[in-house]
Design an enzyme around this catalytic site. Structure first.
Site, PDB file in Angstrom:
ATOM      1  N   PHE A 150      -5.559 104.678  83.815  1.00  0.00           N
ATOM      2  CA  PHE A 150      -4.482 103.917  83.178  1.00  0.00           C
ATOM      3  C   PHE A 150      -3.147 104.557  83.534  1.00  0.00           C
ATOM      4  O   PHE A 150      -2.942 105.746  83.309  1.00  0.00           O
ATOM      5  CB  PHE A 150      -4.664 103.890  81.658  1.00  0.00           C
ATOM      6  CG  PHE A 150      -3.686 102.977  80.977  1.00  0.00           C
ATOM      7  CD1 PHE A 150      -3.930 101.610  80.897  1.00  0.00           C
ATOM      8  CD2 PHE A 150      -2.499 103.464  80.444  1.00  0.00           C
ATOM      9  CE1 PHE A 150      -3.016 100.748  80.300  1.00  0.00           C
ATOM     10  CE2 PHE A 150      -1.576 102.607  79.847  1.00  0.00           C
ATOM     11  CZ  PHE A 150      -1.841 101.248  79.767  1.00  0.00           C
ATOM     12  N   ASP A 177      -0.376 112.048  87.129  1.00  0.00           N
ATOM     13  CA  ASP A 177       0.141 111.298  85.988  1.00  0.00           C
ATOM     14  C   ASP A 177      -0.209 112.098  84.738  1.00  0.00           C
ATOM     15  O   ASP A 177      -1.337 112.084  84.261  1.00  0.00           O
ATOM     16  CB  ASP A 177      -0.506 109.899  85.947  1.00  0.00           C
ATOM     17  CG  ASP A 177      -0.063 109.102  84.718  1.00  0.00           C
ATOM     18  OD1 ASP A 177       0.536 109.705  83.808  1.00  0.00           O
ATOM     19  OD2 ASP A 177      -0.339 107.891  84.663  1.00  0.00           O
ATOM     20  N   LYS A 185       5.594 110.234  76.861  1.00  0.00           N
ATOM     21  CA  LYS A 185       4.968 110.381  75.537  1.00  0.00           C
ATOM     22  C   LYS A 185       5.498 111.565  74.705  1.00  0.00           C
ATOM     23  O   LYS A 185       6.516 111.439  74.056  1.00  0.00           O
ATOM     24  CB  LYS A 185       3.448 110.460  75.706  1.00  0.00           C
ATOM     25  CG  LYS A 185       2.828 109.078  76.053  1.00  0.00           C
ATOM     26  CD  LYS A 185       1.326 109.131  75.918  1.00  0.00           C
ATOM     27  CE  LYS A 185       0.650 107.834  76.298  1.00  0.00           C
ATOM     28  NZ  LYS A 185       0.560 106.879  75.216  1.00  0.00           N
TER      29      LYS A 185
HETATM   30  C1  LIG Z   1      -1.809 108.413  81.691  1.00  0.00           C
HETATM   31  C2  LIG Z   1      -0.829 107.365  81.298  1.00  0.00           C
HETATM   32  N1  LIG Z   1       0.067 106.932  82.202  1.00  0.00           N
HETATM   33  C3  LIG Z   1       0.984 105.998  81.899  1.00  0.00           C
HETATM   34  C4  LIG Z   1       1.027 105.422  80.652  1.00  0.00           C
HETATM   35  C5  LIG Z   1       2.051 104.375  80.333  1.00  0.00           C
HETATM   36  O1  LIG Z   1       2.964 104.882  79.427  1.00  0.00           O
HETATM   37  P1  LIG Z   1       3.923 103.885  78.603  1.00  0.00           P
HETATM   38  O2  LIG Z   1       3.056 103.122  77.667  1.00  0.00           O
HETATM   39  O3  LIG Z   1       4.894 104.803  77.931  1.00  0.00           O
HETATM   40  O4  LIG Z   1       4.579 103.015  79.602  1.00  0.00           O
HETATM   41  C6  LIG Z   1       0.105 105.830  79.680  1.00  0.00           C
HETATM   42  C7  LIG Z   1       0.104 105.219  78.351  1.00  0.00           C
HETATM   43  O5  LIG Z   1      -0.819 105.293  77.596  1.00  0.00           O
HETATM   44  C8  LIG Z   1      -0.851 106.826  80.011  1.00  0.00           C
HETATM   45  O6  LIG Z   1      -1.753 107.243  79.125  1.00  0.00           O
END
Ligand SMILES: Cc1ncc(COP(=O)(O)O)c(C=O)c1O
Length: 393
Positions: free
Chosen positions: A129, A214, A243
């Site tokens: 994700f 990520d 986050k």
């Molecule tokens: C690993 C990872 N990357 C990207 C995102 C996307 O973040 P956002 O919801 O702040 O756009 C998330 C969100 O849960 C995530 O867990």
């Protein structure tokens, strides 16, 4: 309630009036121990005094200022992130998806400036994700995210988790890099072993492509180091985070080395709100607190206590718990019965947790939670699992 909000979330019929430390509290005064932290966001709990102070102080000085000018709080935050990591530069944005988008754009731009316009493809892990923008859903390769939003943005090659050979096989002369979550969060708290992260670095070096992490969910102290990659001997070329960085104030960041940042110049990327003085003022304090050795040492000790207790709960409830996963305060309980039944039962008993793929219950307590609160959560988990486990016998 009649809602005018676009129904993108299946919300629990529960709302909160305020938050204090590790608790969320309803208007009627019912307290819930919050092991979701707004999905790894409120890293220092709710209404943290240090964060309230800095937000208040900054709000009296300057809320917003265009990136057309120097923003001192942003400069300070970038310098700290650079000093604490592999990076030489930071780009600020407002969310995780934007941080990942920046990572993708920086990778493409690097090869464009090197006159290798054909090198733009990024290998990812299928089912991971990375956010909800068109490019980040393409990166995840998950049909449930892509459904309804086709055509899929080109340039991503998702391969199966754990299939090392598939990664090497997928690399061709159009490949620009490999992008992974060191611990897959939404996708079931699946940890990429440190040796494998190191293996990915070797592959990237051998094939002269970029390694992108990520760490939107697993970064900012969540796994017991400021960034998860710091448990290993290797460094990425680009890292996306968000986050926990703002402790609840929206901010994202993309970290990059000087070498790889070459394709980015004035006007090539940007964000109106990214690196806003309010967000950066708060994030500076969050980072000061979380990056302290003592804070991370305590976090690791509390997290191993929780992990060991979860293992004990598993042993007592083998008919409904299959596995405990994760690291630090990014933990998952793989269930043998529908996780939503357990999540609901835990909520009724005063503990908020969140689901993840593969029938997982995700535990994301605030990083500054105290031992007494962890013990309270363990008690609720024990009671709830015991009751449901007996019901299954
Ligand atoms: C690993 C990872 N990357 C990207 C995102 C996307 O973040 P956002 O919801 O702040 O756009 C998330 C969100 O849960 C995530 O867990």
């Amino acid at each position: 309630m009649n809602s005018y909000i676009l129904p993108t979330y299946n919300r629990a019929k529960l709302s909160f009036h305020k938050g204090k430390g590790s608790y969320l509290i309803t208007k009627k005064g019912k307290k819930y121990l919050d092991f979701t932290s707004g999905i790894a966001v409120t890293s220092l709990g709710h209404s943290n005094n240090d964060l309230i102070k800095v937000l208040y102080h900054q709000s009296k000085k300057l809320w917003h200022c265009s990136n057309a000018y120097e923003i001192l709080e942003q400069e300070k935050l970038a310098k700290k992130l650079v000093n604490l990591t592999f990076a030489d530069f930071v780009f600020f944005c407002n969310s995780g998806a934007e941080a990942v988008e920046a990572a993708i754009k920086i990778a493409r731009a690097y090869y464009q400036i090197k006159k290798k316009k054909n090198k733009y493809k990024i290998i990812t892990i299928k089912g991971s994700f990375h956010g909800r923008t068109l490019a980040t859903i393409a990166a995840s390769g998950q049909e449930k995210l892509l459904n309804g939003f086709k055509p899929v943005v080109e340039g991503f090659t998702p391969v199966l988790f754990g299939d090392h050979q598939a990664i090497e096989k997928a690399i061709d002369n159009k490949t620009a890099g490999i992008m992974v979550e060191p611990i897959l969060g939404e996708s079931g708290i699946k940890k990429i072993p440190i040796e494998c992260l190191e293996g990915l670095r070797k592959i990237c070096n051998k094939k002269k492509i970029l390694l992108i992490f990520d760490e939107v969910q697993c970064g900012i102290g969540r796994t017991g180091k400021l960034f998860n990659y710091q448990w290993s001997k290797i460094k990425p070329d680009i890292l996306a985070t968000a986050k926990g960085l703002g402790g609840g104030f929206p901010i994202g960041a993309c970290l990059v080395t000087k070498q790889i940042a070459q394709g980015i110049n004035f006007g090539s990327h940007g964000s109106t709100f990214g690196g806003n003085p309010l967000a950066c003022a708060v994030a500076n304090v969050v980072l000061d607190i979380i990056s302290k050795k003592k804070f991370l040492k305590e976090l690791n000790s509390k997290a191993s206590f929780l992990y060991n207790e979860l293992e004990k709960i598993k042993k007592e409830n083998l008919n409904i718990i299959e596995e405990i996963r994760g690291q630090g305060f990014l933990l998952g309980i793989k269930c043998n019965i529908n996780n939503s039944i357990l999540i609901k039962a835990l909520r009724t008993n005063g503990l908020l947790v969140i689901s993840a793929s593969e029938n997982i219950i995700r535990l994301l307590p605030p990083l500054n939670i105290n031992k007494k609160e962890i013990i309270e959560a363990i008690k609720i988990l024990k009671q709830t699992f015991k009751k449901l486990s007996l019901g299954k016998k």
